[in-house]
Design a protein around this motif. Sequence first.
Motif, short mmCIF file in Angstrom:
data_model
loop_
_atom_site.label_atom_id
_atom_site.label_comp_id
_atom_site.label_asym_id
_atom_site.label_seq_id
_atom_site.Cartn_x
_atom_site.Cartn_y
_atom_site.Cartn_z
N ASN A 63 0.85 -1.19 0.00
CA ASN A 63 0.00 0.00 0.00
C ASN A 63 0.88 1.24 0.00
O ASN A 63 1.97 1.23 0.57
CB ASN A 63 -0.88 0.04 1.26
N ILE A 65 0.75 4.81 1.54
CA ILE A 65 0.00 5.44 2.61
C ILE A 65 0.53 6.85 2.84
O ILE A 65 1.71 7.03 3.19
CB ILE A 65 0.12 4.62 3.91
N ASN A 86 -5.10 3.85 11.60
CA ASN A 86 -4.85 3.41 10.23
C ASN A 86 -4.06 2.12 10.14
O ASN A 86 -3.62 1.74 9.07
CB ASN A 86 -4.15 4.52 9.44
N PHE A 89 -0.27 -1.85 9.21
CA PHE A 89 0.73 -1.55 8.19
C PHE A 89 1.45 -2.87 7.93
O PHE A 89 1.54 -3.72 8.81
CB PHE A 89 1.72 -0.50 8.69
N ASP A 93 4.93 -1.85 2.63
CA ASP A 93 4.09 -0.67 2.48
C ASP A 93 4.98 0.55 2.37
O ASP A 93 6.09 0.57 2.92
CB ASP A 93 3.14 -0.50 3.66
N LEU A 95 5.27 4.52 3.15
CA LEU A 95 4.76 5.70 3.83
C LEU A 95 5.21 6.93 3.05
O LEU A 95 6.39 7.03 2.68
CB LEU A 95 5.30 5.79 5.26
#
Length: 182
Positions: A63, A65, A86, A89, A93, A95
Amino acid sequence: MGFSADKLMILIVVTASMLVTVSVANKDWYNGGGGGGGFNYTTNWPWGPRNDSHSLNRTNKPNKIIVGGSDHWHYGFNYSVWAFQNNPFYINDVLVFKYDPPSKSPFKHSVYLLPNMWSYLTCDLSKAKLIATTTQGSGEGFKFVLKKWKPYYFACGEHEGIHCRDGGMKFFVMPMLRRWHY
């Protein structure tokens, strides 16, 4: 260097909150996919018999994010609450820290990776690593990949840690190993 009662209590509370965060990180697994009904020990184990409509699907797709969502990375926002709300994680992922460069805002921001929980709790930047300068958050933002299964402690290091201490610009994540989809 001994622990005072206050330091020990803070350590216990933070450790407990990390355990809660990790335990609820796979909340969809517990809830049987989020449709209610809760966990059924005869059918909901990953290795047990499954209903075809809830087949186990593993994916390694990371993801992207944006830290803080549409609020981005700024002073006065509680990123610890944001991270808790949220989670989960996962490893790999990405950030994304977005913030205005110094030329567009009088408020400078940066991103530091803190070495441990105590540095996180006290906003001690003395052994932290600068991972994004005040200019790297503009445009598409600074991207940080969660590469390992370990806690990551982030903070803004501007104004000698005031943004971290007083402005809520700190959070930690403990990425999970794999995604479970039903």
